[in-house]
Design a protein around this motif. Structure first.
Motif, PDB file in Angstrom:
ATOM      1  N   ALA A   1       0.860  -1.177   0.000  1.00  0.00           N
ATOM      2  CA  ALA A   1       0.000   0.000   0.000  1.00  0.00           C
ATOM      3  C   ALA A   1       0.895   1.225   0.000  1.00  0.00           C
ATOM      4  O   ALA A   1       1.916   1.251   0.694  1.00  0.00           O
ATOM      5  CB  ALA A   1      -0.922   0.008   1.218  1.00  0.00           C
ATOM      6  N   ALA A   2       0.545   2.235  -0.810  1.00  0.00           N
ATOM      7  CA  ALA A   2       1.400   3.414  -0.922  1.00  0.00           C
ATOM      8  C   ALA A   2       0.566   4.642  -1.219  1.00  0.00           C
ATOM      9  O   ALA A   2      -0.495   4.575  -1.856  1.00  0.00           O
ATOM     10  CB  ALA A   2       2.450   3.213  -2.012  1.00  0.00           C
ATOM     11  N   LEU A   3       1.066   5.777  -0.757  1.00  0.00           N
ATOM     12  CA  LEU A   3       0.470   7.079  -1.003  1.00  0.00           C
ATOM     13  C   LEU A   3       1.550   7.958  -1.615  1.00  0.00           C
ATOM     14  O   LEU A   3       2.678   7.999  -1.105  1.00  0.00           O
ATOM     15  CB  LEU A   3      -0.028   7.677   0.314  1.00  0.00           C
ATOM     16  CG  LEU A   3      -0.795   9.000   0.258  1.00  0.00           C
ATOM     17  CD1 LEU A   3      -2.106   8.824  -0.503  1.00  0.00           C
ATOM     18  CD2 LEU A   3      -1.062   9.500   1.683  1.00  0.00           C
ATOM     19  N   SER A   4       1.229   8.649  -2.709  1.00  0.00           N
ATOM     20  CA  SER A   4       2.258   9.373  -3.466  1.00  0.00           C
ATOM     21  C   SER A   4       1.931  10.860  -3.601  1.00  0.00           C
ATOM     22  O   SER A   4       0.767  11.248  -3.755  1.00  0.00           O
ATOM     23  CB  SER A   4       2.413   8.761  -4.860  1.00  0.00           C
ATOM     24  OG  SER A   4       2.771   7.396  -4.761  1.00  0.00           O
TER      25      SER A   4
ATOM     26  N   HIS B   1      -1.756   9.927  -6.240  1.00  0.00           N
ATOM     27  CA  HIS B   1      -2.504   8.677  -6.316  1.00  0.00           C
ATOM     28  C   HIS B   1      -2.210   7.789  -5.114  1.00  0.00           C
ATOM     29  O   HIS B   1      -1.211   7.983  -4.404  1.00  0.00           O
ATOM     30  CB  HIS B   1      -2.174   7.928  -7.610  1.00  0.00           C
ATOM     31  CG  HIS B   1      -0.756   7.448  -7.682  1.00  0.00           C
ATOM     32  ND1 HIS B   1       0.317   8.289  -7.884  1.00  0.00           N
ATOM     33  CD2 HIS B   1      -0.227   6.201  -7.566  1.00  0.00           C
ATOM     34  CE1 HIS B   1       1.442   7.597  -7.893  1.00  0.00           C
ATOM     35  NE2 HIS B   1       1.134   6.322  -7.701  1.00  0.00           N
ATOM     36  N   ALA B   2      -3.076   6.809  -4.914  1.00  0.00           N
ATOM     37  CA  ALA B   2      -2.883   5.777  -3.900  1.00  0.00           C
ATOM     38  C   ALA B   2      -2.839   4.423  -4.597  1.00  0.00           C
ATOM     39  O   ALA B   2      -3.434   4.243  -5.663  1.00  0.00           O
ATOM     40  CB  ALA B   2      -4.007   5.806  -2.871  1.00  0.00           C
ATOM     41  N   ARG B   3      -2.123   3.488  -4.021  1.00  0.00           N
ATOM     42  CA  ARG B   3      -1.966   2.168  -4.635  1.00  0.00           C
ATOM     43  C   ARG B   3      -2.040   1.088  -3.568  1.00  0.00           C
ATOM     44  O   ARG B   3      -1.462   1.221  -2.491  1.00  0.00           O
ATOM     45  CB  ARG B   3      -0.606   2.081  -5.336  1.00  0.00           C
ATOM     46  CG  ARG B   3      -0.383   0.779  -6.095  1.00  0.00           C
ATOM     47  CD  ARG B   3       0.991   0.721  -6.735  1.00  0.00           C
ATOM     48  NE  ARG B   3       2.055   0.449  -5.773  1.00  0.00           N
ATOM     49  CZ  ARG B   3       2.985   1.319  -5.425  1.00  0.00           C
ATOM     50  NH1 ARG B   3       2.992   2.538  -5.934  1.00  0.00           N
ATOM     51  NH2 ARG B   3       3.925   0.997  -4.548  1.00  0.00           N
ATOM     52  N   VAL B   4      -2.770   0.012  -3.857  1.00  0.00           N
ATOM     53  CA  VAL B   4      -2.791  -1.165  -2.993  1.00  0.00           C
ATOM     54  C   VAL B   4      -2.633  -2.393  -3.890  1.00  0.00           C
ATOM     55  O   VAL B   4      -3.025  -2.380  -5.058  1.00  0.00           O
ATOM     56  CB  VAL B   4      -4.095  -1.278  -2.170  1.00  0.00           C
ATOM     57  CG1 VAL B   4      -4.202  -0.153  -1.171  1.00  0.00           C
ATOM     58  CG2 VAL B   4      -5.308  -1.309  -3.086  1.00  0.00           C
ATOM     59  N   GLY B   5      -2.046  -3.444  -3.344  1.00  0.00           N
ATOM     60  CA  GLY B   5      -1.845  -4.639  -4.150  1.00  0.00           C
ATOM     61  C   GLY B   5      -1.537  -5.856  -3.308  1.00  0.00           C
ATOM     62  O   GLY B   5      -1.230  -5.755  -2.120  1.00  0.00           O
ATOM     63  N   LEU B   6      -1.647  -7.011  -3.935  1.00  0.00           N
ATOM     64  CA  LEU B   6      -1.330  -8.292  -3.314  1.00  0.00           C
ATOM     65  C   LEU B   6      -0.487  -9.105  -4.279  1.00  0.00           C
ATOM     66  O   LEU B   6      -0.716  -9.078  -5.489  1.00  0.00           O
ATOM     67  CB  LEU B   6      -2.602  -9.077  -2.973  1.00  0.00           C
ATOM     68  CG  LEU B   6      -3.510  -8.543  -1.868  1.00  0.00           C
ATOM     69  CD1 LEU B   6      -4.815  -9.337  -1.852  1.00  0.00           C
ATOM     70  CD2 LEU B   6      -2.818  -8.640  -0.510  1.00  0.00           C
TER      71      LEU B   6
END
Length: 222
Positions: free
Chosen positions: A170-173, A187-192
């Motif tokens: 998970a990241a916030l940019s 943007h924000a990003r989430v992943g598995l």
């Protein structure tokens, strides 16, 4: 892709020998140099909040490492158009700060064939904590063409499910004139993802990533 969101599917990542990340431990100074090859197959290429493809891509990364130093060559091929439309070169140095904290510094030269500013140069640095949620902070400063700063704050904790380990990201940019006008949370990003060893030298890593723009200026990117 929807205007307010973007989902990036990694249909199958094939890594010939485990690819080293910025937060991985470097080789001993007395150890011989190593070379790794990584192939990514993505449903869409979105990098730092910018959509850099209209469809699936294949990416090849070759990394040579020794004693904390690494040299990396990256190429991107958009399947719909064919041919290499991006190639990048990165040199970096990784160093542990203490038992659980590490830092990395590097220089990247990006070359694009499908956007007006075809050559981009930047310096970057990152710091990461290898425990708990495994937080990290990445700062990149572009100086050609023009100056801009990109910041990413994220986490990448491993989750044990049965006998498998799933990595959550998970990241916030934040973008401050980095390759565009204006500034703000981009943007924000989430992943598995999950690593599935195939042989001693080949690992498959299926992954799904969801990204959402956080400002009007970035909605058109997805």
């Amino acid at each position: 892709m929807k205007k307010q969101m973007a989902a990036v599917m990694l249909a199958g990542l094939v890594s010939y020998a485990q690819a080293e990340e910025q937060t991985s431990a470097p080789a001993s100074k007395d150890e011989q140099a190593s070379i790794t090859f990584k192939t990514d197959m993505l449903g869409k290429y979105v990098y730092r909040g910018f959509a850099l493809s209209n469809g699936p891509v294949i990416q090849q990364t070759t990394t040579i490492s020794k004693g904390g130093f690494s040299a990396n060559w990256f190429t991107n091929v958009e399947k719909r158009n064919g041919g290499i439309n991006e190639h990048d070169f990165t040199v970096s140095y990784y160093s542990p700060i203490d038992k659980n904290t590490s830092a990395a510094f590097g220089y990247t030269a990006y070359t694009f064939r499908h956007i007006p500013s075809t050559e981009i140069r930047e310096l970057y640095g990152s710091i990461s904590l290898d425990q708990g949620l495994k937080p990290y902070l990445l700062l990149s400063q572009s100086y050609r063409p023009g100056r801009g700063t990109y910041m990413e704050l994220g986490i990448s904790p491993p989750l044990l499910v049965g006998n498998k380990t799933i990595t959550l990201e998970a990241a916030l940019s934040h973008n401050n004139h980095y390759l565009r006008e204006g500034r703000g949370w981009s943007h924000a990003r989430v992943g598995l993802s999950i690593a599935i060893p195939s042989t001693e030298q080949i690992t498959l890593i299926p992954q799904i990533v969801y990204q959402k723009p956080l400002s009007a200026g970035f909605q058109k990117e997805f």
